[in-house]
Write a protein that holds these residues in place. Sequence first.
Motif, PDB file in Angstrom:
ATOM      1  N   GLN A   1       0.842  -1.202   0.000  1.00 12.60           N
ATOM      2  CA  GLN A   1       0.000   0.000   0.000  1.00 12.60           C
ATOM      3  C   GLN A   1       0.880   1.256   0.000  1.00 12.60           C
ATOM      4  OE1 GLN A   1      -2.583   0.033   3.358  1.00 12.60           O
ATOM      5  NE2 GLN A   1      -3.795   1.751   2.624  1.00 12.60           N
ATOM      6  N   CYS A   2       1.857   1.295   0.889  1.00  5.79           N
ATOM      7  CA  CYS A   2       2.780   2.433   0.979  1.00  5.79           C
ATOM      8  C   CYS A   2       3.958   1.960   1.833  1.00  5.79           C
ATOM      9  CB  CYS A   2       2.086   3.628   1.644  1.00  5.79           C
ATOM     10  SG  CYS A   2       3.240   4.928   2.130  1.00  5.79           S
ATOM     11  N   PRO A   3       5.154   1.850   1.244  1.00  7.81           N
ATOM     12  CA  PRO A   3       6.305   1.324   2.000  1.00  7.81           C
ATOM     13  C   PRO A   3       6.554   2.061   3.315  1.00  7.81           C
ATOM     14  CG  PRO A   3       6.830   1.497  -0.328  1.00  7.81           C
ATOM     15  CD  PRO A   3       5.477   2.135  -0.159  1.00  7.81           C
ATOM     16  N   LYS A   4       6.137   3.329   3.365  1.00  6.59           N
ATOM     17  CA  LYS A   4       6.382   4.097   4.592  1.00  6.59           C
ATOM     18  C   LYS A   4       5.566   3.538   5.763  1.00  6.59           C
ATOM     19  CE  LYS A   4       6.600   9.033   5.751  1.00  6.59           C
ATOM     20  NZ  LYS A   4       6.348  10.338   5.159  1.00  6.59           N
ATOM     21  N   ILE A   5       4.382   2.968   5.473  1.00  7.90           N
ATOM     22  CA  ILE A   5       3.573   2.386   6.558  1.00  7.90           C
ATOM     23  C   ILE A   5       4.374   1.274   7.243  1.00  7.90           C
ATOM     24  CG2 ILE A   5       1.461   1.130   7.176  1.00  7.90           C
ATOM     25  CD1 ILE A   5       0.038   2.340   4.834  1.00  7.90           C
ATOM     26  N   ALA A   6       4.945   0.386   6.406  1.00  6.74           N
ATOM     27  CA  ALA A   6       5.685  -0.749   6.980  1.00  6.74           C
ATOM     28  C   ALA A   6       6.892  -0.254   7.772  1.00  6.74           C
ATOM     29  CB  ALA A   6       6.123  -1.691   5.865  1.00  6.74           C
ATOM     30  N   TRP A   7       7.591   0.760   7.227  1.00  9.78           N
ATOM     31  CA  TRP A   7       8.775   1.272   7.930  1.00  9.78           C
ATOM     32  C   TRP A   7       8.364   1.904   9.259  1.00  9.78           C
ATOM     33  CZ3 TRP A   7      10.970   5.474  10.148  1.00  9.78           C
ATOM     34  CH2 TRP A   7      12.359   5.432  10.364  1.00  9.78           C
ATOM     35  N   LEU A   8       7.294   2.687   9.241  1.00 14.17           N
ATOM     36  CA  LEU A   8       6.848   3.356  10.472  1.00 14.17           C
ATOM     37  C   LEU A   8       6.363   2.325  11.499  1.00 14.17           C
ATOM     38  CD1 LEU A   8       4.988   6.458   8.964  1.00 14.17           C
ATOM     39  CD2 LEU A   8       7.051   6.505  10.373  1.00 14.17           C
ATOM     40  N   ARG A   9       5.654   1.301  11.021  1.00 18.76           N
ATOM     41  CA  ARG A   9       5.196   0.263  11.972  1.00 18.76           C
ATOM     42  C   ARG A   9       6.376  -0.403  12.646  1.00 18.76           C
ATOM     43  NH1 ARG A   9       0.438  -2.948   8.817  1.00 18.76           N
ATOM     44  NH2 ARG A   9      -1.146  -1.342   9.017  1.00 18.76           N
TER      45      ARG A   9
ATOM     46  N   ASP B   1      11.295   8.350   1.892  1.00 17.70           N
ATOM     47  CA  ASP B   1      10.908   9.702   1.490  1.00 17.70           C
ATOM     48  C   ASP B   1       9.656   9.594   0.602  1.00 17.70           C
ATOM     49  OD1 ASP B   1      10.811  12.344   0.943  1.00 17.70           O
ATOM     50  OD2 ASP B   1      12.492  12.345  -0.472  1.00 17.70           O
ATOM     51  N   ILE B   2       8.530   9.411   1.238  1.00 17.85           N
ATOM     52  CA  ILE B   2       7.278   9.253   0.484  1.00 17.85           C
ATOM     53  C   ILE B   2       6.315  10.333   0.954  1.00 17.85           C
ATOM     54  CG2 ILE B   2       5.279   7.737   0.076  1.00 17.85           C
ATOM     55  CD1 ILE B   2       7.221   5.379   0.427  1.00 17.85           C
ATOM     56  N   ASP B   3       5.813  11.095   0.015  1.00 29.84           N
ATOM     57  CA  ASP B   3       4.967  12.232   0.372  1.00 29.84           C
ATOM     58  C   ASP B   3       3.490  11.820   0.382  1.00 29.84           C
ATOM     59  OD1 ASP B   3       4.348  14.770   1.096  1.00 29.84           O
ATOM     60  OD2 ASP B   3       5.156  15.741  -0.701  1.00 29.84           O
ATOM     61  N   LEU B   4       2.659  12.715   0.904  1.00 23.78           N
ATOM     62  CA  LEU B   4       1.211  12.459   0.970  1.00 23.78           C
ATOM     63  C   LEU B   4       0.652  12.214  -0.431  1.00 23.78           C
ATOM     64  CD1 LEU B   4       0.338  15.333   3.455  1.00 23.78           C
ATOM     65  CD2 LEU B   4       0.749  12.926   3.980  1.00 23.78           C
TER      66      LEU B   4
ATOM     67  N   VAL C   1      -3.010  10.202  -2.680  1.00 24.56           N
ATOM     68  CA  VAL C   1      -4.419   9.779  -2.576  1.00 24.56           C
ATOM     69  C   VAL C   1      -4.542   8.533  -1.694  1.00 24.56           C
ATOM     70  CG1 VAL C   1      -6.420   8.992  -3.894  1.00 24.56           C
ATOM     71  CG2 VAL C   1      -4.982  10.811  -4.802  1.00 24.56           C
ATOM     72  N   HIS C   2      -3.543   7.635  -1.787  1.00 20.54           N
ATOM     73  CA  HIS C   2      -3.636   6.372  -1.033  1.00 20.54           C
ATOM     74  C   HIS C   2      -3.636   6.589   0.480  1.00 20.54           C
ATOM     75  CE1 HIS C   2       0.937   6.481  -1.422  1.00 20.54           C
ATOM     76  NE2 HIS C   2       0.708   6.531  -0.132  1.00 20.54           N
ATOM     77  N   CYS C   3      -3.250   7.767   0.935  1.00 21.14           N
ATOM     78  CA  CYS C   3      -3.238   8.025   2.386  1.00 21.14           C
ATOM     79  C   CYS C   3      -4.652   8.007   2.970  1.00 21.14           C
ATOM     80  CB  CYS C   3      -2.621   9.384   2.691  1.00 21.14           C
ATOM     81  SG  CYS C   3      -0.944   9.564   2.126  1.00 21.14           S
ATOM     82  N   LYS C   4      -5.640   8.235   2.119  1.00 25.44           N
ATOM     83  CA  LYS C   4      -7.027   8.294   2.631  1.00 25.44           C
ATOM     84  C   LYS C   4      -7.906   7.235   1.971  1.00 25.44           C
ATOM     85  CE  LYS C   4      -6.962  12.490   4.840  1.00 25.44           C
ATOM     86  NZ  LYS C   4      -7.697  13.048   5.966  1.00 25.44           N
TER      87      LYS C   4
ATOM     88  N   GLU D   1      -8.585   6.424   6.163  1.00 25.63           N
ATOM     89  CA  GLU D   1      -7.441   7.272   6.487  1.00 25.63           C
ATOM     90  C   GLU D   1      -6.349   6.408   7.111  1.00 25.63           C
ATOM     91  OE1 GLU D   1      -8.047  11.317   7.999  1.00 25.63           O
ATOM     92  OE2 GLU D   1      -6.781  10.737   9.684  1.00 25.63           O
ATOM     93  N   CYS D   2      -5.142   6.541   6.593  1.00 20.98           N
ATOM     94  CA  CYS D   2      -4.000   5.782   7.120  1.00 20.98           C
ATOM     95  C   CYS D   2      -3.787   6.182   8.579  1.00 20.98           C
ATOM     96  CB  CYS D   2      -2.762   6.098   6.284  1.00 20.98           C
ATOM     97  SG  CYS D   2      -1.235   5.447   6.966  1.00 20.98           S
ATOM     98  N   SER D   3      -3.402   5.199   9.410  1.00 26.00           N
ATOM     99  CA  SER D   3      -3.221   5.507  10.836  1.00 26.00           C
ATOM    100  C   SER D   3      -2.023   6.434  11.070  1.00 26.00           C
ATOM    101  CB  SER D   3      -3.089   4.216  11.648  1.00 26.00           C
ATOM    102  OG  SER D   3      -2.042   3.442  11.133  1.00 26.00           O
ATOM    103  N   PHE D   4      -1.172   6.623  10.036  1.00 24.88           N
ATOM    104  CA  PHE D   4      -0.030   7.539  10.182  1.00 24.88           C
ATOM    105  C   PHE D   4      -0.291   8.905   9.557  1.00 24.88           C
ATOM    106  CE2 PHE D   4       1.905   3.308  10.564  1.00 24.88           C
ATOM    107  CZ  PHE D   4       2.572   3.471  11.770  1.00 24.88           C
ATOM    108  N   TRP D   5      -1.536   9.164   9.198  1.00 26.34           N
ATOM    109  CA  TRP D   5      -1.838  10.437   8.521  1.00 26.34           C
ATOM    110  C   TRP D   5      -1.393  11.642   9.351  1.00 26.34           C
ATOM    111  CZ3 TRP D   5      -2.890  12.765   4.095  1.00 26.34           C
ATOM    112  CH2 TRP D   5      -3.384  14.060   4.132  1.00 26.34           C
ATOM    113  N   LYS D   6      -1.726  11.631  10.633  1.00 29.07           N
ATOM    114  CA  LYS D   6      -1.373  12.780  11.480  1.00 29.07           C
ATOM    115  C   LYS D   6       0.132  13.002  11.479  1.00 29.07           C
ATOM    116  CE  LYS D   6      -4.997  13.552  14.809  1.00 29.07           C
ATOM    117  NZ  LYS D   6      -5.545  13.113  16.062  1.00 29.07           N
ATOM    118  N   TYR D   7       0.859  11.897  11.578  1.00 28.85           N
ATOM    119  CA  TYR D   7       2.321  11.990  11.614  1.00 28.85           C
ATOM    120  C   TYR D   7       2.857  12.515  10.278  1.00 28.85           C
ATOM    121  CZ  TYR D   7       7.166  10.447  11.585  1.00 28.85           C
ATOM    122  OH  TYR D   7       8.535  10.421  11.469  1.00 28.85           O
ATOM    123  N   CYS D   8       2.390  11.932   9.189  1.00 26.79           N
ATOM    124  CA  CYS D   8       2.938  12.304   7.874  1.00 26.79           C
ATOM    125  C   CYS D   8       2.493  13.705   7.435  1.00 26.79           C
ATOM    126  CB  CYS D   8       2.519  11.286   6.813  1.00 26.79           C
ATOM    127  SG  CYS D   8       3.287   9.684   7.040  1.00 26.79           S
ATOM    128  N   SER D   9       1.400  14.202   8.014  1.00 27.68           N
ATOM    129  CA  SER D   9       0.915  15.524   7.588  1.00 27.68           C
ATOM    130  C   SER D   9       1.228  16.593   8.647  1.00 27.68           C
ATOM    131  CB  SER D   9      -0.599  15.471   7.311  1.00 27.68           C
ATOM    132  OG  SER D   9      -1.290  15.163   8.495  1.00 27.68           O
TER     133      SER D   9
END
Length: 511
Positions: free
Chosen positions: A14-22, A212-215, A217-220, A224-232
């Motif tokens: 879905q977004c490699p940043k999700i896996a890294w953040l988890r 280095d992945i920016d916001l 459409v897939h963020c929502k 809404e991705c559980s890391f939205w607050k962090y990434c935004s």
Amino acid sequence: MGYLSKSKYCSLWQCPKIAWLRQNKPEAATIDDMLQARFEAGNMVADLAMGLFGDYTEVTVCDGDRLDLKQMIYNTSAEMDKGTDNICEASFSYNGLYCAVDILRKNGDGWAIYEVKSSTMHKKDDGTYEDDREIYIADISYQKYVLEHCGIKVTGTYLVYLNGDYIYDGNLDLSKLFIISDVAEEIDQEILRIEPNLRIAEQVLASDNEPDIDLDVHCKKPYECSFWKYCSRHIPAESVFNIYRLEMSKKIEYYRNGWVTYRELLDNAPIKNEKQLRQIEFALEDKGTYVNRTEIASFLNTLSYPLYFLDFETIQPVIPEFTGTRPYAQIPFQYSLHYIEHEGGELKHKEFLAESGTDPRRTIAESLCKDIPMNVCVTAYNKAFECTRIKELAETFPDLADHLLNIRGNIIDLLVPFQSGWYYNRTMGGSFSIKSVLPALFPDDPSLDYHNLEGVHHGGEAMTLFPRIKDMPPEEQKTARNNLLAYCKLDTYAMVKVWEELVRAAQGSIC
Ligand code: SF4
């Protein structure tokens, strides 16, 4: 690094940043009630689906509060050797990859994978699915890849999801509750992406640096991705992402153009929508409150005494519990009703709260008919919800239908003046929900502040609390019921205050 699980693989997909953040910053996730409810629904549905094909063996083994994966893998192999037909949570590992199959079913000279989802998977008019079907396909492809590399012949791949049209008749029929969809063709395409994705996974998860992945459409999408607050976190509170009813794809387009703040949007973006422009201009120029007295007065003229203010709370059982209902049906269990019998009359209150653990529909329908006479003016905030629930009650109880449909036909929506843009101030921030309108209208009134309530502060909390009450000790039950009553009462009291404010606005006391 440990095993790469299928959920980690899917988050990478879905977004490699999700896996890294988890893996590296799990505390940055926001787990809200809705996300928690989705987890719980998923577990409940998966447990129920285990019996879909009759007898089964579940190989789950826990070591403390963790799964004992080694033992689960060993037990799976033993069950397969024994010839067990249906193995649930069947576990496999290959070269650092791990997966547990919801149901592994003997199929011809091989085994079929059944992946269970708690979604109802509605197809939209354009042929795409509302839910995250693409991720599910990635999930099953990953499972097939792992199993085949463990030497298992995979002879079928199926997605199992809830049948949104299933109607419970008092006996739960799993063969009708679930829909089994053969996804072999989609898997054949997706499985080609596994190895390139695994190479990405290896790089991303081995790195100390946040991807280095920016916001986007897939963020929502679809949630809404559980890391939205962090990434935004670099985005100001008033930004392109708060603009009223602007599609996410447009928000991202403007964001990429560098039009983030309201000023940047006003100077550059081709925004023509009157409400969106008002939201931006009122914030930039701190214009106070916009009031269209004529429209508000004509709206208020459609109301009459006796005047009622109605609000429901509902539960939404994933698995239908009450005869005649579908998965995820909204079942009203509580209402609050403020009312004023004549102009200048006293504000009175009635309420209803069903017994937890019972079917609340008949008692709430009877109580509504007792508390709201026919042919009176009833207001609701965002009336589609109340109207739909009352219509469903009328269909379920034909003997009460005349009265219920009369109430429904007399409901006027208190949202209209706000949604129509006849009353606006910048604090609403482009949202017209009662939870946004109320603090905007009454910023300094603690009696109208939901944060000051005990235990229940929004509908999601009411929805999760009500079914749990039946299992609580008596003292806790009492507290929980009081908290529910106080919450719902504030909803209709808020509506009264909003109506009073509209009256003042129409009289010209607000400008
Ligand atoms: S908020 Fe968006 S960019 Fe951040 S992790 Fe989630 S999907 Fe990826």
